[in-house]
Motif scaffolding. Structure first.
Motif, mmCIF file in Angstrom:
data_model
loop_
_atom_site.group_PDB
_atom_site.id
_atom_site.type_symbol
_atom_site.label_atom_id
_atom_site.label_comp_id
_atom_site.label_asym_id
_atom_site.label_seq_id
_atom_site.Cartn_x
_atom_site.Cartn_y
_atom_site.Cartn_z
ATOM 1 N N PRO A 39 0.821 -1.216 0.000
ATOM 2 C CA PRO A 39 0.000 0.000 0.000
ATOM 3 C C PRO A 39 0.854 1.266 0.000
ATOM 4 O O PRO A 39 2.022 1.233 0.378
ATOM 5 N N THR A 40 0.237 2.375 -0.408
ATOM 6 C CA THR A 40 0.955 3.653 -0.325
ATOM 7 C C THR A 40 0.042 4.694 0.308
ATOM 8 O O THR A 40 -1.105 4.839 -0.092
ATOM 9 N N GLY A 41 0.585 5.380 1.310
ATOM 10 C CA GLY A 41 -0.141 6.518 1.877
ATOM 11 C C GLY A 41 -1.135 6.168 2.963
ATOM 12 O O GLY A 41 -1.838 7.035 3.464
ATOM 13 N N GLY A 42 -1.198 4.898 3.367
ATOM 14 C CA GLY A 42 -2.106 4.528 4.439
ATOM 15 C C GLY A 42 -1.393 4.570 5.785
ATOM 16 O O GLY A 42 -0.175 4.786 5.855
ATOM 17 N N THR A 43 -2.157 4.357 6.857
ATOM 18 C CA THR A 43 -1.548 4.346 8.186
ATOM 19 C C THR A 43 -1.489 2.925 8.724
ATOM 20 O O THR A 43 -0.693 2.613 9.614
ATOM 21 N N SER A 44 -2.312 2.041 8.160
ATOM 22 C CA SER A 44 -2.223 0.624 8.539
ATOM 23 C C SER A 44 -1.108 -0.066 7.759
ATOM 24 O O SER A 44 -0.950 -1.284 7.848
ATOM 25 N N ASP A 45 -0.310 0.717 7.033
ATOM 26 C CA ASP A 45 0.730 0.134 6.170
ATOM 27 C C ASP A 45 1.840 -0.584 6.949
ATOM 28 O O ASP A 45 2.652 -1.304 6.347
ATOM 29 N N PHE A 46 1.916 -0.373 8.280
ATOM 30 C CA PHE A 46 3.073 -0.949 8.999
ATOM 31 C C PHE A 46 3.123 -2.463 8.925
ATOM 32 O O PHE A 46 4.215 -3.035 8.823
ATOM 33 N N LEU A 47 1.974 -3.153 8.954
ATOM 34 C CA LEU A 47 2.057 -4.625 8.869
ATOM 35 C C LEU A 47 2.435 -5.102 7.467
ATOM 36 O O LEU A 47 3.366 -5.901 7.325
ATOM 37 N N PRO A 48 1.752 -4.632 6.402
ATOM 38 C CA PRO A 48 2.203 -5.074 5.073
ATOM 39 C C PRO A 48 3.651 -4.698 4.786
ATOM 40 O O PRO A 48 4.415 -5.522 4.245
ATOM 41 N N ASN A 96 5.007 -1.212 19.706
ATOM 42 C CA ASN A 96 4.730 -2.650 19.692
ATOM 43 C C ASN A 96 3.345 -3.017 20.205
ATOM 44 O O ASN A 96 2.769 -4.018 19.801
ATOM 45 N N ASP A 97 2.818 -2.217 21.129
ATOM 46 C CA ASP A 97 1.524 -2.585 21.728
ATOM 47 C C ASP A 97 0.346 -2.041 20.920
ATOM 48 O O ASP A 97 -0.811 -2.148 21.346
ATOM 49 N N THR A 98 0.608 -1.504 19.741
ATOM 50 C CA THR A 98 -0.465 -0.917 18.917
ATOM 51 C C THR A 98 -1.316 -2.016 18.281
ATOM 52 O O THR A 98 -0.796 -2.878 17.572
ATOM 53 N N ARG A 99 -2.604 -1.949 18.555
ATOM 54 C CA ARG A 99 -3.492 -3.029 18.075
ATOM 55 C C ARG A 99 -4.629 -2.443 17.244
ATOM 56 O O ARG A 99 -5.241 -1.443 17.627
ATOM 57 N N MET A 100 -4.889 -3.025 16.123
ATOM 58 C CA MET A 100 -6.052 -2.624 15.302
ATOM 59 C C MET A 100 -6.475 -3.805 14.426
ATOM 60 O O MET A 100 -5.709 -4.752 14.263
ATOM 61 N N PRO A 101 -7.687 -3.779 13.888
ATOM 62 C CA PRO A 101 -8.174 -4.907 13.088
ATOM 63 C C PRO A 101 -7.534 -4.989 11.694
ATOM 64 O O PRO A 101 -7.246 -3.952 11.086
ATOM 65 N N PHE A 102 -7.367 -6.215 11.232
ATOM 66 C CA PHE A 102 -6.759 -6.463 9.914
ATOM 67 C C PHE A 102 -7.446 -7.633 9.220
ATOM 68 O O PHE A 102 -8.211 -8.385 9.831
ATOM 69 N N GLY A 143 3.595 -5.872 17.872
ATOM 70 C CA GLY A 143 4.591 -6.785 18.443
ATOM 71 C C GLY A 143 4.242 -8.245 18.177
ATOM 72 O O GLY A 143 5.126 -9.067 17.877
ATOM 73 N N GLU A 144 2.976 -8.600 18.309
ATOM 74 C CA GLU A 144 2.554 -9.983 18.026
ATOM 75 C C GLU A 144 2.796 -10.324 16.555
ATOM 76 O O GLU A 144 3.156 -11.455 16.210
ATOM 77 N N PHE A 145 2.591 -9.329 15.692
ATOM 78 C CA PHE A 145 2.822 -9.567 14.257
ATOM 79 C C PHE A 145 4.320 -9.761 13.990
ATOM 80 O O PHE A 145 4.701 -10.626 13.199
ATOM 81 N N VAL A 146 5.167 -8.986 14.701
ATOM 82 C CA VAL A 146 6.618 -9.167 14.559
ATOM 83 C C VAL A 146 6.976 -10.615 14.913
ATOM 84 O O VAL A 146 7.723 -11.293 14.182
ATOM 85 N N ASP A 147 6.417 -11.124 16.031
ATOM 86 C CA ASP A 147 6.719 -12.503 16.447
ATOM 87 C C ASP A 147 6.332 -13.496 15.350
ATOM 88 O O ASP A 147 7.051 -14.461 15.077
ATOM 89 N N LYS A 148 5.189 -13.255 14.752
ATOM 90 C CA LYS A 148 4.689 -14.150 13.690
ATOM 91 C C LYS A 148 5.633 -14.096 12.476
ATOM 92 O O LYS A 148 5.982 -15.130 11.900
ATOM 93 N N PHE A 180 -9.376 -16.704 6.437
ATOM 94 C CA PHE A 180 -8.065 -16.774 7.089
ATOM 95 C C PHE A 180 -8.061 -16.111 8.465
ATOM 96 O O PHE A 180 -8.435 -14.939 8.582
ATOM 97 N N ASP A 181 -7.591 -16.861 9.492
ATOM 98 C CA ASP A 181 -7.239 -16.203 10.748
ATOM 99 C C ASP A 181 -5.746 -15.870 10.657
ATOM 100 O O ASP A 181 -5.123 -16.098 9.606
ATOM 101 N N LEU A 182 -5.159 -15.357 11.746
ATOM 102 C CA LEU A 182 -3.765 -14.908 11.636
ATOM 103 C C LEU A 182 -2.824 -16.061 11.246
ATOM 104 O O LEU A 182 -1.980 -15.924 10.362
ATOM 105 N N ASP A 183 -3.004 -17.230 11.907
ATOM 106 C CA ASP A 183 -2.105 -18.360 11.631
ATOM 107 C C ASP A 183 -2.241 -18.843 10.192
ATOM 108 O O ASP A 183 -1.250 -19.026 9.482
#
Ligand code: AKB
Length: 338
Positions: free
Chosen positions: A200-209, A227-233, A269-274, A318-321
Motif C-alpha cells: 500500500p501507499t499513503g495509508g496508516t495501517s501500512d506498517f504490517l504489510p 509494539n503494543d499498537t493493536r487494530m483490526p486487519f 509486536g505480536e505480528f513481529v513474532d509471527k 483466514f485467521d492470523l495463523d
C-alpha cells in the motif's frame, strides 16, 4: 447508438482494484471499464474490456463515460489514504468527497437513463471511528458507536457513507424521474488489509504489510508505531471475498448499508513474532512517527462484525495463523523469488 453495458471500477490500479479485477475476471466477468490516473498495470490490463486514464474530478471525462456506456455497477475505489490525506487535507477532501459525489451523480444519471437500479460499492474504513482514548476499554465496537473520526480521511469516509445512503434512500424525494432504490448503495468499513502481491501507499495501517514485505526481501524495517499498537486487519483475499459476497447478496437480506468486517487484530509486536517464525533473521526495529501513532490510536482495537455475519454470511477464510501459513508466506516468497 447502443451504449455498452459495463462495470465501472475507479482506482483500478490500487491494491483493492487489482484484487477485485483478478477475482471478477476469474468469475467470468470482464466487461470492466477501469478508470485510473495512471495507465492500467500490465498485470490486469488483459482482464478488463476498456481502460480510461483520467481523474474522477474531471466532469467532462465522466460525461463522456456517461454517454458511451450503460453502467450496471460502480466499484468506486479511488481515494487518498489516511496518512496522505492528513498531510494534504484540502486535496483529500477534493478527491475523497467531491470525487465520490461525482461518481454518485454518474450513478444517478445512469439509473435515470436506464430506468434500472445501479449498484454502487464504496470502501469505507475503520478510520470513521474516533476512540477518544477509550481504545483499550471499548472492546469490539459496532457500526453505530464512536463515529467521531479524528482524521481528514475518516471524516471523508463517514460523510461519503452518508452521501451514499442519502442517494439510495432520500434523493427520490426531490427528483421526479428517479425512484427509491434506484441506487443500491453498499459499503464495507475495511480494517487494515495485507496483500502478498502489492504494497500500500499513503495509508496508516501500512506498517504490517510493509513489515512482512521487507522481511521477505531481507530488508531492515523500522515500524512507525509502538509494539503494543493493536487494530483490526485481514488479508486481501478475504477483503475481495467480502466485496463479492456483499454485492451478490439479495437486497432483502441487508438490514443496513454499511458493515464492519474483521479477521484478526494482532498488536504490532505480536505480528513481529509471527513474521519471525517464518523469517527468523528478519531485521525489524522501531522508528516512531507520532502523527501516525495518533491516527492508529484513534482507531478501534477491534470491531464487531456480527451484522455482516448474519445478513450476508460474512466469514473470513483466514485467521492470523492460516493467513501466514496458507497465503502470505507462500505467495510473498514466490513473489520475491521471481
Ligand atoms: C489506511 O491506512 O488509510 C487504510 C484504512 C485503514 O482505511 N488502510
Amino acid at each position: 447508438m447502443m451504449r455498452k453495458k459495463i462495470i465501472l471500477i475507479t482506482g483500478a490500479n490500487g491494491e483493492i482494484g487489482h484484487g477485485l479485477i483478478n477475482a471478477l475476471h476469474a468469475n467470468g466477468m470482464d466487461n470492466i471499464l477501469a478508470l485510473d490516473l495512471h495507465p492500467i498495470s500490465e498485470e490486469i490490463e488483459g482482464k478488463i474490456q476498456e481502460a480510461v486514464i483520467g481523474n474522477i474530478l474531471d466532469k467532462n471525462l465522466l460525461e463522456q463515460i456517461k454517454s458511451e456506456y450503460e453502467i450496471t455497477t460502480i466499484y468506486h475505489l479511488a481515494a487518498l489514504l489516511s496518512t496522505r490525506a492528513e498531510f494534504a487535507p484540502q486535496m483529500a477532501h477534493e478527491v475523497n468527497v467531491t470525487g465520490t459525489l461525482n461518481l454518485l451523480t454518474l450513478a444517478v444519471d445512469q439509473a435515470k437513463s436506464q430506468g434500472e437500479t445501479v449498484k454502487f460499492f464504496f470502501p469505507s474504513s475503520i478510520a470513521v471511528y474516533g476512540m477518544d482514548h477509550n481504545k483499550d476499554m471499548a472492546g469490539a465496537i459496532t457500526e453505530s458507536e464512536y463515529c467521531h473520526p479524528e482524521t481528514m480521511y475518516g471524516c471523508n469516509k463517514l460523510y461519503c457513507e452518508n452521501l451514499g445512503i442519502y442517494h439510495a434512500n432520500y434523493y427520490h424525494r426531490l427528483a421526479d424521474d428517479f425512484k427509491p432504490g434506484h441506487i443500491d448503495f453498499r459499503s464495507i468499513r475495511f480494517p487494515g488489509i495485507i496483500s502478498a502481491m502489492t504494497i500500500p501507499t499513503g495509508g496508516t495501517s501500512d506498517f504490517l504489510p510493509e513489515m512482512i514485505h521487507a522481511a521477505a526481501q531481507n530488508i531492515q524495517y523500522n515500524c512507525f508505531v509502538r509494539n503494543d499498537t493493536r487494530m483490526p486487519f485481514m488479508v486481501m483475499p478475504d477483503a475481495i471475498l467480502a466485496i463479492l459476497n456483499l454485492m451478490d447478496a439479495e437486497k432483502s437480506q441487508l438490514s443496513q448499508h454499511v458493515y464492519n468486517i474483521v479477521a484478526f487484530n494482532p498488536s504490532a509486536g505480536e505480528f513481529v513474532d509471527k513474521v519471525k517464525e517464518y523469517f527468523p533473521h528478519a531485521k525489524i526495529g522501531i522508528s516512531l512517527n507520532g502523527k501516525r501513532q495518533n491516527m492508529v490510536d484513534s482507531w478501534p482495537a477491534n470491531v464487531d462484525d456480527s451484522v455482516a455475519r448474519t445478513d450476508w454470511n460474512w466469514l473470513p477464510e483466514f485467521d492470523l495463523d492460516s493467513a501466514f501459513k496458507n497465503y502470505l508466506i507462500p505467495k510473498i516468497t514466490q513473489r520475491y523469488e521471481e
